[in-house]
Design an enzyme around this catalytic site. Structure first.
Site, short mmCIF file in Angstrom:
data_model
loop_
_atom_site.label_atom_id
_atom_site.label_comp_id
_atom_site.label_asym_id
_atom_site.label_seq_id
_atom_site.Cartn_x
_atom_site.Cartn_y
_atom_site.Cartn_z
N CYS A 16 6.91 -9.90 -7.15
CA CYS A 16 6.98 -8.75 -6.79
C CYS A 16 5.98 -8.30 -5.65
O CYS A 16 4.81 -8.56 -6.10
CB CYS A 16 7.00 -7.76 -7.96
SG CYS A 16 6.99 -6.23 -7.63
N GLU A 30 0.88 -1.13 -0.01
CA GLU A 30 -0.01 0.07 -0.06
C GLU A 30 0.78 1.23 -0.10
O GLU A 30 0.50 2.40 -0.54
CB GLU A 30 -0.86 -0.06 1.27
CG GLU A 30 -2.13 -0.98 1.02
CD GLU A 30 -2.83 -1.25 -0.16
OE1 GLU A 30 -3.03 -0.12 -0.93
OE2 GLU A 30 -3.28 -2.15 -0.66
ZN LIG Z 1 -2.56 -2.85 -4.77
ZN LIG Z 2 7.31 -5.22 -9.75
#
Ligand SMILES: [Zn+2]
Ligand SMILES: [Zn+2]
Lengths: 176, 448
Positions: free
Chosen positions: A141, A126
């Site tokens: 990722c 976030e």
């Molecule tokens: Zn997100």
């Molecule tokens: Zn990424």
């Protein structure tokens, strides 16, 4: 950060470590003065994330770069059944909840280490949005979109090279 | 997909819904705009195109359905997705019939939303790729064998045309021999999925375990005889359509598995552990009355509703007698061509007789009759004497070799309760031959 509900010091320490590592900023935690009750939707038995997010952005202290609300309650946005967290792209605030990250909710055995790890991932994700990153297609990722806890477990607590480069570029604007 | 951002227009009168969706899509890297009512959306559409439109069905002023209708008249083809409150699902189904891509019920699961948009986005990519190939579809393709001027048949074709563009599940019902597979093929080849395969599975001809590995595939060593990895039909149908014929014959266990696959679009090969995702559309066919099977607890209700978004009923031949002359001419052309003969005509008395028969085997029965008449006839004209005179005559005096073979195979299959291995042993043929015969004669396991 603003915490609504109690979080153990060991958890806060880990989050603090993540923020320094990825974003280069120190963490300050303050207890929340919000009355969550006013955000409660009795029909859905959940708390309105949009309203909380708005309230949190008004609580932001002047020297804070980004403010994230840490929750223990079940949060939602009107159109979705639940969310793990939410922030505004390039915005100053976000919220994250532990509620849907708990194994117990899915009939699995309680696992506090796993829970903390998931929580840290959602917070970093976030914050990534708050610093202007969009979702990434790299499966490991941290900026990949996750809608299930299993998705969260699959990704690393780290940015891929592409996202890291982009993040650093955006962070440099804050450092001057 | 990073080259060109997919654009989304959100149309909803509720501000909180617009904001939530806006934030969600922006995070995902889409190009998003919002409109608070249909009128505003239509004005925006005059200025620019959107790939996907996500619209609430119920809005003050013009509703989502009407908006969709107007967009279609603008000659634009965005992917149209309907958002609905639980109460208006019926209307959403109506929207699908009118060519909407899909619908979601509010509030939606985050995972459903991301899947839905991702699927829609990959459709757009595909559409771009095929733009050079694709002329706009104005007439139905691949419907050569769907002959009929009767109101009943025209209705079927209209339904095929409107449902082809959407992504919804279709059940085709009709007696055996009415041409359910032809309808499935017509839907597929007029849909955006036409560049991907249409995979057909005859559920009735396979035992439960065979059907399972047929549909889901298997890993090497999953069972005796599984000597290599094999892709299942759902995997092969990726991007295209899967046609499940005789859906009413599947076992309760398969019904559960099928429901799960339809809900998640993911499955695991028999003996495997990797989750496989496939993007397919489902078309089913049956000659049984599924609704009463649901009532009697033989067919799962939840599966029935999953499959039965659109129901196309093909009328039996006796309900469209006026189509018989057209069909007769069509089959004469078809068989004379394949037998390299000159076209022949039909004696009026013969045609008259053909319009009076019962046809429990429907169009297929008529087709077989014409084929046979061409073979045994004088090569100039089909005469009354080239045709079976009625039911009794058909079954007793002039039985062809094929009829005898069909009967014998059917009785052996029934004797061994459709155990293919045992029946093929008894008939002294291999399993593949038996399957081919079953297919050729369209044999079905009879209802207990
Ligand atoms: Zn997100
Ligand atoms: Zn990424």
């Amino acid at each position: 950060m603003v915490s609504c509900g109690h979080f153990e010091k060991s958890v806060i320490d880990k989050i603090s470590h993540d923020l320094l590592l990825f974003f280069g900023f120190p963490l300050a935690v303050k207890e929340c003065s919000l009355d969550l009750g006013s955000f409660y939707n009795p029909t859905r038995r959940q708390y309105d994330a949009n309203m909380i997010l708005k309230a949190i952005s008004e609580l932001t202290s002047p020297d804070a770069i980004k403010t994230i609300g840490l929750m223990r309650v079940d949060i939602y946005i009107p159109i979705l059944t639940y969310i793990f967290g939410q922030s505004i792209l390039n915005g100053s605030a976000g919220i994250v909840s532990l509620y849907r990250l708990r194994n117990e909710l899915y009939g699995l055995e309680q696992d506090n280490n796993l829970l903390t790890e998931r929580f840290r991932k959602v917070i970093v994700h976030e914050l990534g949005h708050a610093f202007g990153l969009i979702h990434c297609h790299n499966p490991s990722c941290i900026m990949r979109s996750s809608t299930y806890v299993e998705d969260l477990d699959q990704k690393n607590l780290d940015f891929c090279f592409k996202c890291k480069t982009e993040l650093d570029r955006r962070l440099s604007a804050y450092r001057t | 997909m990073a080259e060109k951002k997919v654009s989304i227009l959100v149309v909803d009168d509720e501000e909180s819904v617009r904001d939530s969706l806006y934030n969600w899509f922006i995070d995902d890297g889409y190009d998003v705009e919002c409109a608070e009512n249909a009128k505003q959306a239509l004005i925006m559409l005059e200025a620019r195109d959107f790939d996907i439109i996500l619209a609430d069905i119920k809005m003050p002023g013009m509703d989502g359905m009407e908006m969709h209708r107007r967009i279609k008249t603008l000659n634009k083809e965005p992917i149209f997705i309907i958002m609905t409150a639980f109460a208006s699902v019926d209307t959403a189904v109506q929207a699908l019939k009118n060519g909407a891509y899909d619908y979601v019920t509010k509030p939606f699961d985050p995972d459903d939303l991301s899947h839905l948009i991702r699927n829609a986005a990959s459709h757009i990519t595909l559409r771009e790729e095929n733009k050079s190939l694709k002329e706009r579809i104005t007439t139905l393709e691949d419907v050569d064998d769907l002959i009929g001027e009767s109101e009943g048949m025209k209705q079927v074709l209209r339904e095929v045309e409107s449902v082809a563009q959407s992504n919804s599940s279709v059940i085709i019902t009709g007696e055996s021999g009415t041409g359910k597979e032809l309808i499935a093929r017509a839907i597929h080849s007029n849909s955006p999925r036409k560049y991907f395969p249409l995979i057909t599975v005859h559920c009735g001809a396979l035992t439960e375990s065979l059907l399972e590995s047929e549909l889901f595939g298997h890993e090497k060593g999953a069972f005796t005889g599984a000597t290599f990895n094999r892709k299942g039909r759902f995997e092969m149908a990726d991007g295209g359509t899967i046609f499940l014929d005789e859906i009413g014959t599947i076992s309760p266990k398969m019904q559960i598995e099928l429901l799960r696959v339809l809900e998640t679009r993911t499955f695991v090969r028999v003996g495997g552990n990797k989750e496989i995702t496939s993007d397919f559309r489902v078309i089913c066919a049956t000659n049984r009355d599924l609704k009463s099977m649901v009532k009697n607890g033989i067919f799962r209700e939840d599966l029935y509703y999953r499959l039965n978004v659109v129901n196309i009923r093909i009328p039996p031949l006796r309900e469209r007698v006026e189509d018989i002359p057209l069909l007769v001419n069509h089959f004469i052309r078809k068989y004379c061509k394949s037998m390299s003969r000159d076209l022949i005509s039909v004696e009026p008395a013969a045609l008259n007789h053909l319009q009076k028969l019962e046809y429990p085997g429907n169009v297929r029965e008529l087709e077989n009759m014409i084929e046979r008449a061409i073979v045994i006839g004088n090569g100039k004209e089909i005469k009354l004497r080239d045709l079976p005179m009625g039911r009794e005559v058909m079954s007793s005096s002039i039985e062809s070799l094929d009829d005898l073979e069909k009967k014998h195979i059917a009785s052996m299959l029934d004797k061994y309760n459709w155990n293919i291995s045992r029946a093929s042993k008894a008939l002294n043929v291999d399993r593949a031959t038996l399957y081919n015969k079953i297919k050729k004669y369209d044999l079905k396991k009879s209802d207990r």
